[in-house]
Design a protein around this motif. Structure first.
Motif, short mmCIF file in Angstrom:
data_model
loop_
_atom_site.label_atom_id
_atom_site.label_comp_id
_atom_site.label_asym_id
_atom_site.label_seq_id
_atom_site.Cartn_x
_atom_site.Cartn_y
_atom_site.Cartn_z
N SER A 140 30.42 17.11 -14.62
CA SER A 140 30.57 18.49 -15.06
C SER A 140 29.56 18.79 -16.15
CB SER A 140 31.98 18.76 -15.58
OG SER A 140 32.95 18.47 -14.60
N ALA A 141 29.04 20.00 -16.15
CA ALA A 141 28.05 20.38 -17.15
C ALA A 141 28.16 21.86 -17.47
CB ALA A 141 26.65 20.04 -16.66
N ILE A 142 27.59 22.24 -18.61
CA ILE A 142 27.59 23.63 -19.07
C ILE A 142 26.16 24.11 -19.12
CG2 ILE A 142 28.18 25.19 -20.97
CD1 ILE A 142 30.33 23.15 -21.81
N PRO A 143 25.77 24.99 -18.20
CA PRO A 143 24.41 25.54 -18.24
C PRO A 143 24.28 26.78 -19.12
CG PRO A 143 25.50 26.25 -16.24
CD PRO A 143 26.47 25.35 -16.95
N LEU A 144 25.41 27.42 -19.43
CA LEU A 144 25.38 28.68 -20.16
C LEU A 144 26.66 28.81 -20.99
CD1 LEU A 144 24.02 31.50 -20.58
CD2 LEU A 144 25.37 32.31 -18.63
N ALA B 152 30.62 40.24 -18.85
CA ALA B 152 29.79 40.93 -17.86
C ALA B 152 28.36 41.09 -18.36
CB ALA B 152 30.40 42.29 -17.53
N ARG B 153 28.23 41.45 -19.63
CA ARG B 153 26.90 41.66 -20.17
C ARG B 153 26.11 40.35 -20.24
NH1 ARG B 153 28.46 44.18 -23.94
NH2 ARG B 153 28.29 46.23 -23.00
N ARG B 154 26.78 39.25 -20.63
CA ARG B 154 26.07 37.98 -20.74
C ARG B 154 25.69 37.42 -19.36
NH1 ARG B 154 24.70 35.24 -25.32
NH2 ARG B 154 23.44 33.44 -24.77
N LEU B 155 26.58 37.52 -18.39
CA LEU B 155 26.27 37.00 -17.07
C LEU B 155 25.15 37.81 -16.42
CD1 LEU B 155 29.82 36.19 -15.64
CD2 LEU B 155 28.19 34.65 -16.76
N ALA B 156 25.13 39.12 -16.64
CA ALA B 156 24.06 39.95 -16.10
C ALA B 156 22.72 39.59 -16.73
CB ALA B 156 24.37 41.42 -16.32
N ALA B 157 22.73 39.38 -18.06
CA ALA B 157 21.50 39.02 -18.75
C ALA B 157 20.95 37.68 -18.27
CB ALA B 157 21.73 38.98 -20.25
N ALA B 158 21.86 36.77 -17.89
CA ALA B 158 21.45 35.45 -17.41
C ALA B 158 21.04 35.48 -15.95
CB ALA B 158 22.60 34.46 -17.60
N GLY B 159 21.29 36.59 -15.27
CA GLY B 159 20.94 36.69 -13.86
C GLY B 159 21.79 35.82 -12.96
N LEU B 160 23.02 35.53 -13.38
CA LEU B 160 23.89 34.66 -12.60
C LEU B 160 24.42 35.38 -11.36
CD1 LEU B 160 25.40 31.82 -12.67
CD2 LEU B 160 27.37 33.14 -13.41
N ALA C 57 24.53 22.93 -12.21
CA ALA C 57 24.26 23.42 -13.57
C ALA C 57 22.77 23.37 -13.86
CB ALA C 57 25.03 22.58 -14.58
N ARG C 58 22.10 22.31 -13.44
CA ARG C 58 20.65 22.22 -13.65
C ARG C 58 19.92 23.34 -12.90
NH1 ARG C 58 21.82 16.65 -13.63
NH2 ARG C 58 21.50 16.50 -11.37
N GLU C 59 20.40 23.62 -11.70
CA GLU C 59 19.81 24.71 -10.92
C GLU C 59 20.00 26.05 -11.62
OE1 GLU C 59 20.90 27.22 -6.90
OE2 GLU C 59 21.66 25.18 -7.10
N LEU C 60 21.22 26.29 -12.09
CA LEU C 60 21.53 27.58 -12.72
C LEU C 60 20.79 27.78 -14.03
CD1 LEU C 60 25.41 27.73 -12.13
CD2 LEU C 60 23.62 28.98 -10.89
#
Length: 392
Positions: free
Chosen positions: A6-10, A37-45, A261-264
């Motif tokens: 498990s990993a945390i990319p964001l 919503a604002r953070r996920l949009a900024a990250a392009g997830l 996570a590495r991909e994201l």
């Protein structure tokens, strides 16, 4: 609990606002949806990648009964569900554990973990009581009453800090010195907060919106100012300057299978989750609990305290960090490089998630390494999380 894949990319946080401040009229779920919503949009997830959600919240809010599914639906994740978890001030560690468990077992590749709380305008609950005089109900202020009294001991949160200070013989001067260090670290981390904090938009009348972009309620503090404060408890050593304040806020992270996570993340700065653990100590000794929780998490990760590069803590009292440092030998100045909840406040559920985000950022800034978050909770308990950030 040892974690292997498990990993945390964001990871992110809203600003924290001292209670009855600019976030006092925003429901916890509304704040969580807005900031997430604002953070996920900024990250392009791509939201289609999210398979499940874990919501952490300790203070009931209007329309919060459905919990996770409500947040998921409002984020556009109509097929996503998941639990709502409350474990007092260790809620964020429990949320991380729950999200990582879904990833480790293969149930989902990508989990959204969100913690949110509003201590302002806490609910007053009325419980029917036929045994009361004339059938009078029993009432409870959900936020204030637990701070004043642990149901199992009758002692307050403040009592736990004073108890440990007395046990260990800490002086007022030592406590104030740690407090000043944390304020200095916070002041020096303004640029880091600009990267970590996602602004909150507070709707007002006639379409007006107030943008909260920075922590609010953090007072300028000096050695002279601290020295003038009287102890909260007569004869004690803790003042209002050397303890945290209630606050409102939200924080969150994406927890994913390591390769995903590495991909994201684009391949850099991924934080591997190595372990999560919890512990309890003797009653009404809350500032001691982060030490055994940390040791349990390190043991599960196959590490020792000497293997750590950075430690972040939830420290409602400066006493917490004094105790941790003296019990483990970890230097005070390598803890909480960006300040800590002692300075910017404690919204309960999301406090640990912000500290984990700060931990990951600190490890990234130094080019990688291993880190620990640990923080006390609920009178005599604590949670801890160990992470490792590589250069790829």
């Amino acid at each position: 609990m040892k974690l292997e894949n498990s990993a945390i990319p964001l990871a992110w946080s809203s600003p924290f606002a001292r209670w009855q401040g600019p976030l006092a009229e925003v429901g916890s779920l509304d704040l969580a949806v807005d900031v997430t919503a604002r953070r996920l949009a900024a990250a392009g997830l791509d939201l289609g990648r999210v398979g499940g959600l874990v919501l952490g919240m300790t203070v009931p809010q209007h329309t919060s009964f459905y919990g996770g599914p409500t947040v998921a639906a409002r984020l556009g994740l109509d097929a996503v569900t998941g639990p709502m978890i409350a474990q007092a001030c260790a809620t964020s560690a429990a949320v991380v554990q729950a999200a990582a468990t879904q990833v480790e077992t293969g149930a989902h590749e990508v989990m959204l973990a969100v913690a949110t709380d509003r201590t302002s305008n806490g609910p007053l609950l009325i419980y029917p009581s036929a045994a009361g005089a004339g059938g009078a109900p029993v009432s409870e202020h959900w936020v204030l009453d637990p701070m004043r009294r642990d149901p199992s001991t009758g002692e307050s949160m403040l009592d736990t800090g004073e108890n440990v200070a007395a046990d260990e013989g800490y002086t007022r001067a030592e406590i104030d010195e740690v407090t000043l260090l944390r304020y200095e670290q916070y002041r020096d981390a303004r640029a880091v907060r600009g990267r970590l904090l996602t602004e909150a938009h507070v709707p007002g009348r006639k379409g007006a919106v107030t943008v909260v972009a920075e922590d609010t309620g953090v007072h300028e503090t000096t050695a002279e100012g601290l020295a003038k404060l009287s102890p909260v408890t007569p004869g004690g050593v803790i003042t209002y300057g050397s303890q945290t304040h209630p606050a409102d806020g939200t924080a969150g992270m994406i927890v994913a299978r390591a390769d995903v996570a590495r991909e994201l993340s684009g391949g850099a700065g991924v934080a591997r989750l190595l372990s999560v653990a919890f512990a309890r100590v003797e009653r009404a000794r809350m500032p001691k609990a982060p030490v055994p929780a940390a040791r349990a998490a390190l043991r599960d990760a196959g590490l020792g305290i000497a293997d750590l590069d950075v430690v972040t803590t939830h420290n409602p009292f400066a006493v917490n960090d004094l105790y941790f440092s003296r019990q483990t030998g970890f230097p005070l100045d390598r803890m909480n490089p960006y300040g800590s909840s002692l300075i910017y406040g404690h919204p309960q559920g999301p406090t640990g998630a912000r500290a984990i985000a700060e931990l990951i950022e600190a490890l990234r800034e130094r080019g990688g390494g291993r880190g620990l978050f640990t923080g006390c909770a609920a009178g005599d308990s604590a949670g801890a999380v160990v992470v490792e950030v590589g250069d790829s």
